[in-house]
Design an enzyme around this catalytic site. Structure first.
Site, PDB file in Angstrom:
ATOM      1  N   ARG A   1       0.870  -1.327  -0.017  1.00 48.74           N
ATOM      2  CA  ARG A   1      -0.107  -0.167   0.172  1.00 48.74           C
ATOM      3  C   ARG A   1       0.805   1.182  -0.057  1.00 48.74           C
ATOM      4  O   ARG A   1       0.619   2.245   0.617  1.00 48.74           O
ATOM      5  CB  ARG A   1      -0.909  -0.037   1.173  1.00 48.74           C
ATOM      6  CG  ARG A   1      -1.949  -1.250   1.309  1.00 48.74           C
ATOM      7  CD  ARG A   1      -2.904  -1.253   0.088  1.00 48.74           C
ATOM      8  NE  ARG A   1      -3.626  -2.452  -0.278  1.00 48.74           N
ATOM      9  CZ  ARG A   1      -3.340  -3.526  -0.810  1.00 48.74           C
ATOM     10  NH1 ARG A   1      -2.375  -3.457  -1.582  1.00 48.74           N
ATOM     11  NH2 ARG A   1      -4.090  -4.541  -0.695  1.00 48.74           N
TER      12      ARG A   1
ATOM     13  N   GLU B   1      -6.259   2.762   5.846  1.00 52.37           N
ATOM     14  CA  GLU B   1      -5.919   2.553   4.478  1.00 52.37           C
ATOM     15  C   GLU B   1      -6.478   3.554   3.591  1.00 52.37           C
ATOM     16  O   GLU B   1      -6.138   3.942   2.403  1.00 52.37           O
ATOM     17  CB  GLU B   1      -6.649   1.094   3.720  1.00 52.37           C
ATOM     18  CG  GLU B   1      -5.950   0.709   2.343  1.00 52.37           C
ATOM     19  CD  GLU B   1      -6.215  -0.469   1.747  1.00 52.37           C
ATOM     20  OE1 GLU B   1      -5.603  -1.516   2.827  1.00 52.37           O
ATOM     21  OE2 GLU B   1      -6.788  -0.714   0.689  1.00 52.37           O
TER      22      GLU B   1
ATOM     23  N   SER C   1     -11.339  -1.994   1.946  1.00 48.06           N
ATOM     24  CA  SER C   1     -10.633  -2.358   3.292  1.00 48.06           C
ATOM     25  C   SER C   1     -10.473  -0.931   4.032  1.00 48.06           C
ATOM     26  O   SER C   1      -9.635  -0.168   3.545  1.00 48.06           O
ATOM     27  CB  SER C   1      -9.523  -3.153   3.321  1.00 48.06           C
ATOM     28  OG  SER C   1      -9.723  -4.548   2.785  1.00 48.06           O
TER      29      SER C   1
HETATM   30  P1  FAD Z   1      -8.945   7.371  -5.243  1.00 49.86           P
HETATM   31  O1  FAD Z   1      -9.895   6.694  -4.118  1.00 49.86           O
HETATM   32  O2  FAD Z   1      -9.699   8.371  -6.068  1.00 49.86           O
HETATM   33  O3  FAD Z   1      -7.689   8.324  -4.574  1.00 49.86           O
HETATM   34  C1  FAD Z   1      -6.830   7.556  -3.730  1.00 49.86           C
HETATM   35  C2  FAD Z   1      -5.760   7.979  -3.381  1.00 49.86           C
HETATM   36  O4  FAD Z   1      -4.888   8.068  -4.494  1.00 49.86           O
HETATM   37  C3  FAD Z   1      -5.675   9.746  -3.127  1.00 49.86           C
HETATM   38  O5  FAD Z   1      -4.837   9.816  -1.995  1.00 49.86           O
HETATM   39  C4  FAD Z   1      -5.605  10.419  -4.347  1.00 49.86           C
HETATM   40  O6  FAD Z   1      -5.261  11.572  -4.320  1.00 49.86           O
HETATM   41  C5  FAD Z   1      -4.373   9.378  -4.764  1.00 49.86           C
HETATM   42  N1  FAD Z   1      -4.691   9.399  -6.350  1.00 49.86           N
HETATM   43  C6  FAD Z   1      -5.637   8.894  -7.191  1.00 49.86           C
HETATM   44  N2  FAD Z   1      -5.443   9.020  -8.550  1.00 49.86           N
HETATM   45  C7  FAD Z   1      -4.076   9.399  -8.605  1.00 49.86           C
HETATM   46  C8  FAD Z   1      -3.265   9.778  -9.642  1.00 49.86           C
HETATM   47  N3  FAD Z   1      -3.477   9.718 -10.883  1.00 49.86           N
HETATM   48  N4  FAD Z   1      -1.809  10.376  -9.333  1.00 49.86           N
HETATM   49  C9  FAD Z   1      -1.560  10.473  -8.002  1.00 49.86           C
HETATM   50  N5  FAD Z   1      -2.382  10.331  -6.920  1.00 49.86           N
HETATM   51  C10 FAD Z   1      -3.579   9.747  -7.400  1.00 49.86           C
HETATM   52  N6  FAD Z   1      -7.982  -1.813  -3.036  1.00 49.86           N
HETATM   53  C11 FAD Z   1      -6.984  -2.752  -3.310  1.00 49.86           C
HETATM   54  O7  FAD Z   1      -5.752  -2.633  -3.302  1.00 49.86           O
HETATM   55  N7  FAD Z   1      -7.243  -4.232  -3.239  1.00 49.86           N
HETATM   56  C12 FAD Z   1      -8.779  -4.593  -3.204  1.00 49.86           C
HETATM   57  O8  FAD Z   1      -8.950  -5.855  -3.386  1.00 49.86           O
HETATM   58  C13 FAD Z   1      -9.595  -3.498  -2.980  1.00 49.86           C
HETATM   59  N8  FAD Z   1     -10.955  -3.790  -3.011  1.00 49.86           N
HETATM   60  C14 FAD Z   1     -12.050  -2.774  -3.017  1.00 49.86           C
HETATM   61  C15 FAD Z   1     -13.374  -3.180  -2.662  1.00 49.86           C
HETATM   62  C16 FAD Z   1     -14.230  -2.184  -2.867  1.00 49.86           C
HETATM   63  C17 FAD Z   1     -15.759  -2.655  -2.668  1.00 49.86           C
HETATM   64  C18 FAD Z   1     -14.127  -0.815  -2.675  1.00 49.86           C
HETATM   65  C19 FAD Z   1     -14.879   0.430  -2.550  1.00 49.86           C
HETATM   66  C20 FAD Z   1     -12.471  -0.609  -2.855  1.00 49.86           C
HETATM   67  C21 FAD Z   1     -11.412  -1.477  -2.723  1.00 49.86           C
HETATM   68  N9  FAD Z   1     -10.270  -1.240  -2.841  1.00 49.86           N
HETATM   69  C22 FAD Z   1      -9.426  -2.075  -2.934  1.00 49.86           C
HETATM   70  C23 FAD Z   1      -9.624   0.263  -2.644  1.00 49.86           C
HETATM   71  C24 FAD Z   1      -9.472   1.079  -4.003  1.00 49.86           C
HETATM   72  O9  FAD Z   1     -10.261   0.614  -4.992  1.00 49.86           O
HETATM   73  C25 FAD Z   1      -8.189   1.269  -4.268  1.00 49.86           C
HETATM   74  O10 FAD Z   1      -7.381   1.669  -3.336  1.00 49.86           O
HETATM   75  C26 FAD Z   1      -7.790   1.837  -5.575  1.00 49.86           C
HETATM   76  O11 FAD Z   1      -6.577   1.673  -6.111  1.00 49.86           O
HETATM   77  C27 FAD Z   1      -8.066   3.363  -5.555  1.00 49.86           C
HETATM   78  O12 FAD Z   1      -8.183   4.023  -6.816  1.00 49.86           O
HETATM   79  P2  FAD Z   1      -9.078   5.370  -7.204  1.00 49.86           P
HETATM   80  O13 FAD Z   1      -8.890   5.742  -8.385  1.00 49.86           O
HETATM   81  O14 FAD Z   1     -10.536   5.078  -6.623  1.00 49.86           O
HETATM   82  O15 FAD Z   1      -8.319   6.387  -6.066  1.00 49.86           O
END
Ligand code: FAD
Length: 303
Positions: A176, A296, A226
């Site tokens: 992470r 997380e 999570s």
């Molecule tokens: P966001 O939530 O939009 O942003 C998260 C962070 O990343 C923020 O700090 C943001 O500033 C930063 N960020 C986003 N995009 C960029 C970019 N282009 N450049 C720089 N910084 C950026 N995660 C896992 O690892 N494994 C799993 O199995 C998993 N299962 C999930 C299941 C569910 C139902 C849900 C709701 C979430 C789950 N997640 C899981 C969490 C999440 O989907 C991941 O962490 C994902 O990588 C976040 O991506 P996002 O585009 O939604 O980021």
């Protein structure tokens, strides 16, 4: 709204891609979060670069989001500029065994393209509801796979405003964590290296993981996945369950009864409910087992 600042933004992006007072609950999977002063939907790396440099010149805070699936935004919202890369910056190209995706491409869309092109290695990510940009930041992973296994390189915008290509080896990808968040980079594009595979096997793997998710995770409620990182030697969900907190509720936020590692928005939760629940859960686990739970989920705004 600061009219002069708005006008400067409008010199960079067309007005239909600039919103003001945009409710962040529309852009997070928790479905909570107050208004962002400015909400921008850039389409190109150059637009991101120009907006960031304008924000710096004007002393305006800014924050990049993907699909908001790992984000808890305060009920008061965000005083500054949100750059949403999901949707508008989401082109995916396939060249042989390499997939090049813009930061806003959903992992599920990339997995679908990999399948169409008979490429294996990305199945683990198909059910993670984030963008590839968000996934590079925290080395997203599931079911034994992680971004570290498939990333080749990323193109980032540095805090100094330069575009830089970073090889996987330089990304310091760990559990992470990555160099992206440590150095304040913005991921603009990622290259993923996969292997030729058989479509029926790729599909079988994705189907199997989807069933595992739907049976174990409370996908019927809004959440951010999570809530806490896995503490070394433990599982957060198990510790929370062993504290007797399954179903424990603060306002509309609840520790999922289906999977204690998930805080869910059970019924009209506010960000304050979720935040308070997370703090209470952490305190209880610390008290009972002496283990520190680290969120997380990223908090944004004032709590
Ligand atoms: P966001 O939530 O939009 O942003 C998260 C962070 O990343 C923020 O700090 C943001 O500033 C930063 N960020 C986003 N995009 C960029 C970019 N282009 N450049 C720089 N910084 C950026 N995660 C896992 O690892 N494994 C799993 O199995 C998993 N299962 C999930 C299941 C569910 C139902 C849900 C709701 C979430 C789950 N997640 C899981 C969490 C999440 O989907 C991941 O962490 C994902 O990588 C976040 O991506 P996002 O585009 O939604 O980021």
């Amino acid at each position: 709204m600061n009219q002069k600042f708005y006008e400067k933004l409008a010199e960079i992006l067309p007005e239909e891609r600039i919103k003001t007072e945009e409710p962040m609950q529309m852009h997070t999977t928790f479905r909570v979060g107050g208004p962002a002063d400015y909400f921008l939907m850039p389409q190109t790396p150059q637009e991101v670069q120009k907006v960031v440099s304008l924000c710096k010149e004007e002393g305006m805070p800014f924050y990049v989001i993907g699909n908001g699936s790992n984000l808890l935004v305060s009920d008061q919202g965000y005083r500054g500029v949100i750059l949403q890369l999901y949707r508008n910056m989401s082109r995916i190209q396939v060249e042989g065994t390499v997939i090049r995706a813009q930061a806003g491409a959903l992992l599920s869309a990339i997995a679908a393209r990999a399948y169409e092109n008979h490429l294996t290695g990305f199945e683990f990510a198909a059910g993670i509801p984030g963008t590839i940009g968000g996934a590079t930041v925290m080395n997203a992973g599931a079911y034994g796979g992680e971004m570290k296994d498939v990333l080749l390189r990323v193109m980032v915008l540095t805090p100094e405003g330069e575009l830089l290509s970073i090889e996987k080896e330089e990304m310091e990808l760990g559990y992470r964590t990555s160099v992206i968040s440590k150095k304040g980079y913005i991921t603009l594009e990622a290259e993923i290296g996969l292997s030729p595979g058989k479509q029926e096997e790729i599909k079988a793997r994705m189907d199997d993981l989807r069933i595992r998710r739907t049976t174990k995770q409370p996908l019927e409620y809004p959440s951010a996945g999570s809530t806490f990182k896995r503490p070394e030697g433990y599982f957060a969900g198990k510790l929370i369950q062993d504290c007797g907190l399954a179903g424990y509720q603060v306002g509309g936020a609840q520790v999922s009864e289906k999977h204690c590692g998930f805080v869910i928005n059970k019924e009209h939760a506010t960000a304050a409910d979720i935040d308070a629940l997370m703090r209470q859960v952490s305190a209880k686990v610390k008290e009972q087992f002496g283990v520190t739970l680290e969120p997380e989920v990223k908090r944004l705004g004032v709590f």
